[in-house]
Design a protein around this motif. Structure first.
Motif, PDB file in Angstrom:
ATOM      1  N   ILE A 190       0.839  -1.201   0.000  1.00 42.26           N
ATOM      2  CA  ILE A 190       0.000   0.000   0.000  1.00 42.26           C
ATOM      3  C   ILE A 190       0.872   1.248   0.000  1.00 42.26           C
ATOM      4  CG2 ILE A 190      -1.680   1.303   1.364  1.00 42.26           C
ATOM      5  CD1 ILE A 190      -2.826  -1.439   2.249  1.00 42.26           C
ATOM      6  N   ASP A 191       1.949   1.236   0.764  1.00 40.85           N
ATOM      7  CA  ASP A 191       2.911   2.340   0.763  1.00 40.85           C
ATOM      8  C   ASP A 191       3.422   2.605  -0.655  1.00 40.85           C
ATOM      9  OD1 ASP A 191       5.404   3.699   2.666  1.00 40.85           O
ATOM     10  OD2 ASP A 191       5.913   3.092   0.642  1.00 40.85           O
ATOM     11  N   ARG A 192       3.820   1.553  -1.355  1.00 40.74           N
ATOM     12  CA  ARG A 192       4.374   1.712  -2.697  1.00 40.74           C
ATOM     13  C   ARG A 192       3.348   2.325  -3.652  1.00 40.74           C
ATOM     14  NH1 ARG A 192       8.904   2.715  -2.895  1.00 40.74           N
ATOM     15  NH2 ARG A 192       8.060   3.687  -1.031  1.00 40.74           N
ATOM     16  N   GLU A 193       2.097   1.915  -3.543  1.00 43.37           N
ATOM     17  CA  GLU A 193       1.061   2.464  -4.418  1.00 43.37           C
ATOM     18  C   GLU A 193       0.728   3.902  -4.031  1.00 43.37           C
ATOM     19  OE1 GLU A 193      -1.837   2.547  -7.511  1.00 43.37           O
ATOM     20  OE2 GLU A 193      -0.024   1.349  -7.129  1.00 43.37           O
ATOM     21  N   LEU A 194       0.764   4.195  -2.739  1.00 37.00           N
ATOM     22  CA  LEU A 194       0.520   5.574  -2.304  1.00 37.00           C
ATOM     23  C   LEU A 194       1.586   6.516  -2.843  1.00 37.00           C
ATOM     24  CD1 LEU A 194      -0.681   5.471   1.411  1.00 37.00           C
ATOM     25  CD2 LEU A 194      -1.809   6.603  -0.498  1.00 37.00           C
ATOM     26  N   VAL A 195       2.824   6.082  -2.861  1.00 39.58           N
ATOM     27  CA  VAL A 195       3.891   6.918  -3.412  1.00 39.58           C
ATOM     28  C   VAL A 195       3.593   7.274  -4.861  1.00 39.58           C
ATOM     29  CG1 VAL A 195       6.335   6.927  -4.083  1.00 39.58           C
ATOM     30  CG2 VAL A 195       5.660   6.072  -1.839  1.00 39.58           C
ATOM     31  N   ARG A 196       3.066   6.312  -5.594  1.00 40.33           N
ATOM     32  CA  ARG A 196       2.750   6.549  -7.006  1.00 40.33           C
ATOM     33  C   ARG A 196       1.563   7.485  -7.176  1.00 40.33           C
ATOM     34  NH1 ARG A 196      -0.184   4.588 -11.353  1.00 40.33           N
ATOM     35  NH2 ARG A 196      -1.506   3.261 -10.041  1.00 40.33           N
ATOM     36  N   ARG A 197       0.550   7.314  -6.323  1.00 46.10           N
ATOM     37  CA  ARG A 197      -0.700   8.058  -6.502  1.00 46.10           C
ATOM     38  C   ARG A 197      -0.750   9.361  -5.708  1.00 46.10           C
ATOM     39  NH1 ARG A 197      -4.592   3.904  -7.271  1.00 46.10           N
ATOM     40  NH2 ARG A 197      -6.275   5.445  -7.172  1.00 46.10           N
ATOM     41  N   ALA A 198      -0.082   9.399  -4.566  1.00 47.99           N
ATOM     42  CA  ALA A 198      -0.142  10.571  -3.682  1.00 47.99           C
ATOM     43  C   ALA A 198       1.238  10.840  -3.106  1.00 47.99           C
ATOM     44  CB  ALA A 198      -1.163  10.348  -2.573  1.00 47.99           C
ATOM     45  N   PRO A 199       2.186  11.242  -3.949  1.00 49.60           N
ATOM     46  CA  PRO A 199       3.581  11.365  -3.494  1.00 49.60           C
ATOM     47  C   PRO A 199       3.805  12.430  -2.433  1.00 49.60           C
ATOM     48  CG  PRO A 199       3.305  12.297  -5.692  1.00 49.60           C
ATOM     49  CD  PRO A 199       2.032  11.574  -5.380  1.00 49.60           C
ATOM     50  N   VAL A 211       2.055  12.854   0.318  1.00 50.25           N
ATOM     51  CA  VAL A 211       1.627  12.412   1.647  1.00 50.25           C
ATOM     52  C   VAL A 211       2.833  11.924   2.455  1.00 50.25           C
ATOM     53  CG1 VAL A 211       0.255  10.686   2.879  1.00 50.25           C
ATOM     54  CG2 VAL A 211      -0.695  11.826   0.875  1.00 50.25           C
ATOM     55  N   THR A 212       2.919  12.370   3.699  1.00 49.93           N
ATOM     56  CA  THR A 212       3.992  11.918   4.584  1.00 49.93           C
ATOM     57  C   THR A 212       3.723  10.489   5.026  1.00 49.93           C
ATOM     58  OG1 THR A 212       4.337  14.172   5.376  1.00 49.93           O
ATOM     59  CG2 THR A 212       5.212  12.383   6.735  1.00 49.93           C
ATOM     60  N   ARG A 213       4.773   9.664   5.034  1.00 52.79           N
ATOM     61  CA  ARG A 213       4.637   8.255   5.407  1.00 52.79           C
ATOM     62  C   ARG A 213       5.582   7.946   6.564  1.00 52.79           C
ATOM     63  NH1 ARG A 213       7.221   7.962   0.925  1.00 52.79           N
ATOM     64  NH2 ARG A 213       7.826   5.784   1.183  1.00 52.79           N
ATOM     65  N   TYR A 214       4.997   7.623   7.708  1.00 56.11           N
ATOM     66  CA  TYR A 214       5.771   7.205   8.878  1.00 56.11           C
ATOM     67  C   TYR A 214       5.733   5.682   8.965  1.00 56.11           C
ATOM     68  CZ  TYR A 214       5.330  12.080  10.409  1.00 56.11           C
ATOM     69  OH  TYR A 214       5.370  13.447  10.481  1.00 56.11           O
ATOM     70  N   TRP A 215       6.887   5.102   9.315  1.00 52.96           N
ATOM     71  CA  TRP A 215       6.934   3.655   9.532  1.00 52.96           C
ATOM     72  C   TRP A 215       7.391   3.366  10.957  1.00 52.96           C
ATOM     73  CZ3 TRP A 215       5.648  -0.878   7.176  1.00 52.96           C
ATOM     74  CH2 TRP A 215       5.158  -0.792   5.871  1.00 52.96           C
ATOM     75  N   SER A 216       6.572   2.630  11.672  1.00 54.99           N
ATOM     76  CA  SER A 216       6.897   2.204  13.030  1.00 54.99           C
ATOM     77  C   SER A 216       7.913   1.070  12.968  1.00 54.99           C
ATOM     78  CB  SER A 216       5.616   1.730  13.728  1.00 54.99           C
ATOM     79  OG  SER A 216       5.905   1.078  14.939  1.00 54.99           O
ATOM     80  N   VAL A 274      15.752  -1.828  10.992  1.00 60.13           N
ATOM     81  CA  VAL A 274      14.643  -2.119  10.087  1.00 60.13           C
ATOM     82  C   VAL A 274      14.661  -1.101   8.954  1.00 60.13           C
ATOM     83  CG1 VAL A 274      12.148  -2.323   9.862  1.00 60.13           C
ATOM     84  CG2 VAL A 274      13.285  -3.072  11.979  1.00 60.13           C
ATOM     85  N   ALA A 275      14.865  -1.579   7.740  1.00 57.52           N
ATOM     86  CA  ALA A 275      14.878  -0.697   6.574  1.00 57.52           C
ATOM     87  C   ALA A 275      13.453  -0.302   6.221  1.00 57.52           C
ATOM     88  CB  ALA A 275      15.542  -1.394   5.392  1.00 57.52           C
ATOM     89  N   VAL A 276      13.238   0.973   5.955  1.00 55.58           N
ATOM     90  CA  VAL A 276      11.911   1.457   5.564  1.00 55.58           C
ATOM     91  C   VAL A 276      11.964   1.897   4.104  1.00 55.58           C
ATOM     92  CG1 VAL A 276      11.399   2.155   7.926  1.00 55.58           C
ATOM     93  CG2 VAL A 276      12.341   3.838   6.322  1.00 55.58           C
ATOM     94  N   PRO A 277      10.812   1.991   3.446  1.00 56.29           N
ATOM     95  CA  PRO A 277      10.814   2.376   2.037  1.00 56.29           C
ATOM     96  C   PRO A 277      11.429   3.751   1.808  1.00 56.29           C
ATOM     97  CG  PRO A 277       8.683   1.487   2.693  1.00 56.29           C
ATOM     98  CD  PRO A 277       9.472   1.659   3.943  1.00 56.29           C
ATOM     99  N   GLU A 278      11.958   3.940   0.631  1.00 56.70           N
ATOM    100  CA  GLU A 278      12.591   5.207   0.283  1.00 56.70           C
ATOM    101  C   GLU A 278      11.600   6.364   0.454  1.00 56.70           C
ATOM    102  OE1 GLU A 278      14.863   7.339  -3.524  1.00 56.70           O
ATOM    103  OE2 GLU A 278      14.190   5.243  -3.636  1.00 56.70           O
ATOM    104  N   GLY A 279      12.052   7.417   1.087  1.00 52.93           N
ATOM    105  CA  GLY A 279      11.218   8.589   1.296  1.00 52.93           C
ATOM    106  C   GLY A 279      10.354   8.542   2.535  1.00 52.93           C
ATOM    107  N   ALA A 280      10.287   7.391   3.198  1.00 50.60           N
ATOM    108  CA  ALA A 280       9.489   7.269   4.419  1.00 50.60           C
ATOM    109  C   ALA A 280      10.318   7.694   5.628  1.00 50.60           C
ATOM    110  CB  ALA A 280       9.005   5.835   4.602  1.00 50.60           C
ATOM    111  N   VAL A 281       9.628   7.971   6.720  1.00 47.97           N
ATOM    112  CA  VAL A 281      10.274   8.402   7.955  1.00 47.97           C
ATOM    113  C   VAL A 281      10.161   7.277   8.981  1.00 47.97           C
ATOM    114  CG1 VAL A 281      10.304  10.111   9.813  1.00 47.97           C
ATOM    115  CG2 VAL A 281       9.662  10.803   7.480  1.00 47.97           C
ATOM    116  N   ALA A 282      11.308   6.756   9.429  1.00 42.54           N
ATOM    117  CA  ALA A 282      11.306   5.709  10.451  1.00 42.54           C
ATOM    118  C   ALA A 282      11.120   6.338  11.820  1.00 42.54           C
ATOM    119  CB  ALA A 282      12.610   4.923  10.409  1.00 42.54           C
TER     120      ALA A 282
END
Length: 488
Positions: free
Chosen positions: A155-164, A166-171, A177-185
């Motif tokens: 879902i994160d990957r699709e959100l990046v494509r559709r709504a770049p 939007v801020t993405r936090y990863w717990s 733990v590696a998080v997706p590019e552009g996300a905030v750990a």
């Protein structure tokens, strides 16, 4: 005398030094990671620098996972090398560490003041009930922060494509733990974690929310769950336990929407979690889009050290309620030799922390590998037992084998099943490694073709490669987040 200290010059590291000829090797050895020191010295003294970071699977170097590590100096006992000085708990930026004799303890980079119940209570009061508006952000959590994977990752990957925007936090449990590019750990339990979870407009999680989460008015929780169930769960588990019932109902009330892989799972999950009057989206599993599209697995196979043309068996059993570590029904090295294959060992996420990597010729422990979908792509066949991975791997159409030595115990005492696996399994059901090796040597494809087709029609009808696109479309259409503008 052996000296030790921590340094942050060039990144966090443990420096150990002593007198005499330098040892042949100095290492830090943990259950899921290993670090080899850079050694210097000309005979009178020696110095070992151990970076507190490691790279795995061809990925970037990241801080060591939290846990206990053995400091090993080659021939220390025979050469009379004493244990090093103790070094107290030290904050090192991306982690914290302390050394006690030959034992190194690594933890997440959280101020110890927040480790206590009082410290977490203070953060909860400060952030969880904040009166200000929401941030146009999504808070993702997968398997309690042990990795960034599964349906939330897709879902994160699709959100990046559709709504770049939007801020993405990863717990995450720590910064290993590696998080997706552009996300905030955001490290669980830290002030940043509490703030992000309280401020995000949308939460996307695949397991229970913890630390007394209370959904704020206007906040949305999308529970993707993490598999179609064979084994009974939640309210359906054997034995009446009023505390469990209260906990299950309290948890499900935190969710706004539940995602199901198929209609069967929607029915089971809705009843098991008393989630009957709120929306259940039956859209297939976003994590399986890669499988449905037949994505290229060559990069993953190369990262795992698998040579072109090698047969790959993925052994992925589920966890047991009566044990912490992976079951020992398979000797992976013996299996690799008997089947002339590389054996990938994938323990359940619940066995990641208490267990340690399996080893042996042509054996690769991938319990810590971040994305199960890539492993399913890479495998030529799956060996499992009662794990929901069976419902994902069947998207590929590749052979499956069911090794179930403890079926009666699991069915009668631990969990119980929603249907008779032996009657419906789309592959051989075996009771021992010897039977498994014999089944692997046979070609049973035609014998199980009809069962496989029936299985896929029931469980994989929505796994068409577009599940993430459908889920994100529903998120955007219902205004859970704004793809273009920040929220007030």
């Amino acid at each position: 005398m052996t000296h030790a200290l921590f340094t942050t010059d060039g990144g966090p590291a443990l420096v150990v030094s002593g007198e005499g000829e330098r040892p042949a090797a100095v290492e830090l050895v943990g259950p899921r990671a290993r670090v080899v020191a850079t050694l210097t010295g000309r005979g009178k003294t020696w110095r070992a620098v151990l970076p507190l970071r490691a790279a795995r699977w061809g990925g970037p170097e990241l801080p060591l996972p939290s846990g206990v590590y053995d400091l090993r100096v080659a021939d220390a006992q025979s050469r009379g090398i004493p244990s090093p000085d103790a070094v107290p708990l030290t904050q090192l930026g991306t982690l914290r560490a302390e050394l006690d004799a030959w034992t190194l303890r690594v933890g997440p980079p959280i101020d110890p003041a927040y480790d206590s119940g009082e410290g977490q209570d203070a953060l909860e009061r400060r952030y969880a009930t904040r009166p200000s508006g929401f941030e146009n952000a999504v808070f993702f959590e997968s398997f309690y922060g042990r990795n960034a994977s599964c349906n939330p990752l897709a879902i994160d990957r699709e959100l990046v494509r559709r709504a770049p925007g939007v801020t993405r936090y990863w717990s995450v449990v720590d910064l290993s733990v590696a998080v997706p590019e552009g996300a905030v750990a955001v490290v669980e339990g830290s002030p940043e974690w509490w703030r992000a979870r309280g401020a995000a407009r949308l939460l996307v999680v695949n397991d229970w929310l913890r630390r007394r989460f209370v959904r704020r008015k206007g906040q949305v929780v999308l529970q993707t769950w993490h598999g179609t169930p064979l084994k009974r769960l939640a309210l359906h588990r054997p034995g009446f336990d009023p505390r469990r019932m209260v906990a299950v109902i309290r948890e499900s009330r935190r969710w706004n929407v539940l995602l199901a892989q198929n209609p069967y799972a929607a029915t089971i999950l809705g009843k098991a979690y008393a989630f009957l009057s709120r929306p259940i989206w039956v859209e297939g599993y976003p994590r399986n889009d890669l499988l449905a599209r037949g994505a290229d697995a060559s990069a993953t196979r190369a990262a795992l050290g698998i040579r072109p043309g090698e047969r790959v068996l993925l052994y992925a059993p589920t966890w047991r309620d009566d044990r912490d570590e992976i079951v020992d029904f398979v000797d992976p090295a013996t299996l690799a030799a008997a089947a002339d294959a590389v054996v990938l060992v994938r323990g359940h996420s619940r066995t990641l922390l208490p267990g340690r990597d399996a080893e042996g010729p042509r054996v690769v422990d991938v319990t810590g590998f971040p994305d199960t979908s890539q492993l399913l792509l890479s495998a030529d066949a799956l060996i499992t037992d009662y794990s929901s991975v069976m419902f994902d791997f069947s998207v590929t159409g590749k052979p499956m084998y069911f090794l179930v030595p403890d079926m009666e115990h699991f069915r009668g005492e631990l969990r119980g099943f929603y249907f008779d696996l032996a009657a419906h399994a789309p592959g051989p059901v075996v009771r021992s490694q010897r039977e498994l090796v014999a089944a692997l040597a046979r070609d049973d494809t035609e014998a199980y073709a009809q069962k496989y087709a029936t299985w896929r029609a029931k469980f994989n009808s929505r796994d068409d490669g577009n599940a993430a696109e459908r889920v994100v479309s529903r998120i955007l259409d219902q205004g859970f987040i704004d793809p273009a503008a920040p929220l007030a």
